[in-house]
Design an enzyme around this catalytic site. Structure first.
Site, PDB file in Angstrom:
ATOM      1  N   HIS A 140      -1.528   8.016   3.903  1.00 21.87           N
ATOM      2  CA  HIS A 140      -1.858   6.638   4.293  1.00 21.87           C
ATOM      3  C   HIS A 140      -0.638   5.969   4.909  1.00 21.87           C
ATOM      4  CE1 HIS A 140      -3.792   2.550   2.958  1.00 21.87           C
ATOM      5  NE2 HIS A 140      -3.372   2.535   4.217  1.00 21.87           N
ATOM      6  N   HIS A 168       2.825   4.631  -0.474  1.00 27.44           N
ATOM      7  CA  HIS A 168       2.759   5.107   0.911  1.00 27.44           C
ATOM      8  C   HIS A 168       3.667   6.320   1.118  1.00 27.44           C
ATOM      9  CE1 HIS A 168       0.110   2.138   2.716  1.00 27.44           C
ATOM     10  NE2 HIS A 168       0.740   1.197   2.031  1.00 27.44           N
TER      11      HIS A 168
END
Length: 469
Positions: A150, A207
């Site tokens: 992501h 992330h």
């Protein structure tokens, strides 16, 4: 005498006029031939052939139909949803982010055809058939795992929700109200098939990039898995989403301006996090709230610059975050090439600007179907930002690696889409041919039986009559 002559003359004139009217009424299509009636070609001249009608001009000769390259048909399924405002959704959160939930925006499809036909696409890069053909024999019941990388502000929140809430499965993910994570177990097992923010959380860090995930995910999955299954090999299929670099950069600036920091990210590489000297911050307080675009661009070590390349490349090739490991030009070239290779070898990647095509390719790659179609929005926070041409050029300069990666990714994405469409069209055409062949064989097999039965009935009738006689 004159009156009698006029009566005799009037009769053939009226008859001739009636015949002409009736002829034109019966044959109204005689336009080109009748219009040229009486114009015979002179000696030694040949009359040019009549211009074909538009319908005939559009059709190639029968022998050319099979030789011409078949264009893929328009996408099947529901038509594109009307473009409108983006639906609210959660944005990335960490302890340093504001408590409110943010929206993640999606771009309009710049190549969406208005008349339903496919736009003309001219490839720029040469890819092999292996690069274009993407089909994963994903076995959700065994040991296969989808790993979602992501990247910030690429529509990953929306896509992540599609993965846990919108896939038609034998055992859907269990998502309870008020909980940020869903339970995505294999049918009949307590093992997860999806590694993502909304299933396993930020297990490898907020992330986590390609360098972190490839070193972290196998170990994390071993801990979550049952001990008796450790002997079986596991297949990891990495997927991600990319976005136009300028739009993504502006979206990240607006998000940071509202107070987002992502400062809890680990940035692990070669077994350690970067030192403060290797990765300094651009602000001195708790966050960078209210930062202007100029201040955001002036920070030379801002991680928003070329974020997509950095998060997809193998950072260990360039000494991780140690900028003195090699010169800048060599470092940039290695990072870009590594990001391209990793992206090309991933099981799947989508583009924020092409939601329906992203859905189409994911479904064909993993043989999984979404329940509801993806929606393309055309109003985003980035699109509402009015910047000068000079500011746009400056953003492109700061993200020159991301610009090159996105052009590469967009070309590969479009080629995969058209290739997959063409294969699907060929399969459908072959299926229709096979169905027509079976129908012809069925009719040919049924007709002799009916014909023979009819003859038998006549013969039997005739024999019974002879006996009666």
């Amino acid at each position: 005498m004159d009156e009698r002559f006029n009566k005799w003359l009037l009769t053939p004139v009226l008859t001739l006029l009636f015949v002409v009217i009736m002829y034109q009424y019966v044959s109204p299509s005689c336009t080109s031939s009748c219009g040229n009636f009486g114009e015979q070609p002179r000696v030694g001249e040949t009359r040019p052939p009549a211009a074909p009608s538009p319908a005939r001009r559009a059709q190639p000769p029968p022998d050319e139909w099979e030789r011409r390259p078949q264009l893929p048909p328009p996408p099947r399924g529901p038509p594109e949803a009307p473009q409108g405002l983006a639906a609210p959704e959660d944005e990335d959160e960490d302890p340093g982010d504001p408590g409110e939930e943010e929206e993640e925006e999606e771009e309009a499809d710049p190549e969406a055809p208005e008349n339903g036909s496919l736009p003309r696409f001219v490839p720029r890069f040469n890819f092999t058939l292996k690069d274009l053909t993407r089909f994963v024999d994903f076995n959700i019941k065994e040991r296969d795992v989808i790993v979602f990388l992501h990247i910030q502000k690429t529509g990953g929140t929306t896509f992540g929700r599609h993965l846990v809430k919108n896939i038609r499965l034998e055992q859907p993910c269990s998502c309870k109200a008020g909980q940020k994570k869903c339970t995505c177990h294999r049918p009949g097992k307590k093992e997860t098939w999806l590694f993502s923010r909304f299933s396993t959380g930020w297990s490898c860090g907020l992330h986590a990039d390609w360098t972190e995930l490839t070193n972290c995910v196998p170990a994390i999955m071993e801990k979550k898995d049952c001990p008796r299954n450790h002997s079986h090999a596991r297949n990891f299929y990495y997927i991600t989403m990319l976005r136009d670099p300028v739009s993504r950069y502006l979206s990240e600036w607006k998000h940071v301006q509202r107070g987002a920091t992502w400062k809890t990210s680990l940035h692990m590489c070669d077994g350690r996090s970067p030192t403060p000297d290797e990765l300094p911050t651009c602000y001195s307080g708790d966050d960078w709230s209210g930062v202007s675009l100029r201040e955001f661009m002036d920070c030379s070590y801002n991680l928003a610059n070329n974020r997509q390349v950095r998060m997809l490349a193998d950072l260990s090739l360039v000494g991780c975050y140690n900028l003195t490991f090699m010169n800048e030009s060599e470092r940039s070239a290695i990072l870009l090439q590594s990001a391209k290779n990793n992206l090309k070898n991933m099981a799947f990647f989508g583009l924020t600007e092409f939601q329906r095509k992203t859905q189409f390719l994911f479904e064909r790659t993993f043989n999984l179907k979404f329940i509801s179609p993806f929606t393309q929005f055309n109003i985003t926070r980035a699109s509402n930002v009015d910047i000068s041409e000079g500011a746009r050029e400056r953003i492109e300069e700061l993200n020159f690696l991301d610009v090159q990666l996105y052009e590469y990714a967009k070309d590969l994405f479009q080629q995969r889409y058209h290739h997959t469409k063409q294969l699907e069209h060929q399969r459908d055409r072959q299926k229709r041919r096979e169905e027509r062949r079976l129908q012809r064989e069925h009719r040919a097999h049924r007709w002799p039986k009916e014909h023979g039965a009819a003859e038998g009935t006549v013969t039997e009738d005739y024999n019974s009559q002879v006996v009666r006689w």
